[in-house]
Scaffold this active site. Structure first.
Site, PDB file in Angstrom:
ATOM      1  N   SER A   1      39.536  43.506  39.590  1.00 26.65           N
ATOM      2  CA  SER A   1      39.847  42.085  39.442  1.00 26.65           C
ATOM      3  C   SER A   1      38.660  41.162  39.178  1.00 26.65           C
ATOM      4  O   SER A   1      38.864  39.971  38.955  1.00 26.65           O
ATOM      5  CB  SER A   1      40.593  41.581  40.684  1.00 26.65           C
ATOM      6  OG  SER A   1      41.925  42.026  40.655  1.00 26.65           O
TER       7      SER A   1
ATOM      8  N   LYS B   1      38.800  38.952  36.147  1.00 24.09           N
ATOM      9  CA  LYS B   1      39.406  37.618  36.107  1.00 24.09           C
ATOM     10  C   LYS B   1      38.381  36.504  35.907  1.00 24.09           C
ATOM     11  O   LYS B   1      38.752  35.371  35.616  1.00 24.09           O
ATOM     12  CB  LYS B   1      40.220  37.380  37.377  1.00 24.09           C
ATOM     13  CG  LYS B   1      41.441  38.292  37.495  1.00 24.09           C
ATOM     14  CD  LYS B   1      42.271  37.954  38.731  1.00 24.09           C
ATOM     15  CE  LYS B   1      43.576  38.745  38.770  1.00 24.09           C
ATOM     16  NZ  LYS B   1      43.460  40.054  39.403  1.00 24.09           N
TER      17      LYS B   1
ATOM     18  N   SER C   1      43.368  36.070  43.461  1.00 25.26           N
ATOM     19  CA  SER C   1      43.416  37.182  42.521  1.00 25.26           C
ATOM     20  C   SER C   1      44.828  37.434  42.011  1.00 25.26           C
ATOM     21  O   SER C   1      45.286  38.582  41.907  1.00 25.26           O
ATOM     22  CB  SER C   1      42.863  38.466  43.179  1.00 25.26           C
ATOM     23  OG  SER C   1      42.420  39.377  42.208  1.00 25.26           O
TER      24      SER C   1
END
Length: 356
Positions: free
Chosen positions: A51, A54, A106
């Site tokens: 993640s 991102k 997230s």
């Protein structure tokens, strides 16, 4: 053309090396102002990054959309799984709300909503991600989705590339504000949210300024954090690190204790020892240049002035540059300009200048 080369040389001594090591497969500590690498271990090894992908999704949303524009969540949300902010079809949020949900919690659902809004589709948004990576010099990075999920086709990068991306993102004031936020509250047409940032350093380490967490079974724990103290701005990236928050804190602390941010060049007028060709005029540079140096390194700076011997020049012309070196390594180049003294120069002085 012939050049005047002037050197200011300070004592040359060995460079300092950061001694701390982390428990990660890959680790980097970088200065975000000049992208100087202060600690490195396997920084170019390509791995699934989960993640922390991102960060790219967030900066693209910020740069390519109106953050106050409302987004109506559509059918794309049905494809979301894993970590989320649990938004629903028909719910209305602003782009800014989605970026907060993306970075603080997230949200994979927020990533899909951003991708459809900014790119028109996930595939087109992924193209934007890879184009931006190429633009930033992230040579070992491939994005396949906006979230970092890797059960199908994951996102692959290196500690170095992710530090470069974060260094770039931290120069955006909106991104800086979002990534440092500890708590975000939101009321939509369907729900009320209170999101707490998953980045534990924001609450446990007073110099922390942001970052992004990540985890999948394939990537293991991935973490990007940033910290600032006494005009020293740092980013740390670890891939596959079971002790990541503690490792990041230790990296930051050691660096804050070992380095200072020194002013190497100050914008404005400059005086160059023994420079005679342009002595009747003013020479100047347009930018400051600061650089992190350890106690050992602060006497290891070389300034090399290179001036072109021009016969025909006018006010504001570039007439050379100054190169800054740390030992044998060039770390900066700054252009030098001329401001003409308006005193009239006689024909005899022009002739004399030509023969100098």
């Amino acid at each position: 053309m012939k050049k005047i080369v002037l050197l200011i040389l300070f004592l040359i001594i060995p460079l300092n090396v950061n001694a701390y090591s982390s428990s990660a497969t890959s680790t980097i500590l970088m200065d975000t102002d000049n992208n100087r690498i202060l600690y490195a271990s396997n920084i170019h090894e390509v791995r699934s990054i989960a993640s922390i992908s991102k960060i790219m999704t967030a900066i693209l949303a910020i740069e390519n959309s109106d953050l106050e524009q409302e987004v109506v969540i559509g059918d794309e949300i049905n494809e979301a799984y894993g970590s989320g902010i649990y938004i629903k079809k028909g719910e209305v949020l602003t782009v800014k709300d989605l970026v907060y949900g993306l970075m603080l919690r997230s949200g994979n659902d927020a990533a899909l909503a951003i991708a459809h809004h900014v790119g028109g589709s996930v595939d087109d948004f992924v193209k934007l991600m890879n184009e931006k990576a190429k633009e930033l010099g992230m040579k070992n990075t491939t994005f396949n989705n906006p979230s970092g999920l890797d059960e199908d086709k994951g996102n692959y990068s290196t500690a170095y590339d992710m530090a470069i991306l974060t260094s770039y993102a931290m120069k955006n004031e909106t991104y800086k504000e979002i990534t440092k936020t500890k708590k975000y509250k939101l009321k939509t047409n369907l729900n009320y949210y209170e999101w707490i940032n998953k980045n534990k350093l924001l609450s446990s380490y007073k110099y922390a300024t942001g970052g992004k967490t990540g985890f999948t079974k394939i990537a293991k724990r991935t973490l990007v954090t940033t910290a600032s103290k006494d005009n020293i701005n740092l980013v740390a990236v670890t891939l596959n690190d079971g002790n990541d928050f503690e490792d990041h804190k230790n990296l930051f602390e050691e660096t804050f204790n070992a380095y200072q941010n020194y002013s190497i060049l100050k914008k404005g007028n400059i005086n160059i020892t023994d420079e005679k060709y342009y002595k009747k005029h003013i020479l100047y540079i347009k930018n400051d240049f600061n650089y992190l140096l350890s106690n050992n390194e602060k006497n290891n700076i070389i300034l090399k002035f290179e001036l072109e011997k021009k016969y025909d020049y006018k006010d504001g012309d570039k007439i050379g540059n100054v190169i800054v070196k740390l030992g044998d390594t060039r770390i900066h180049k700054e252009d030098i300009y001329i401001k003409l003294n308006k005193t009239k120069i006689s024909i005899w002085e022009l002739i004399a200048r030509w023969f100098k």
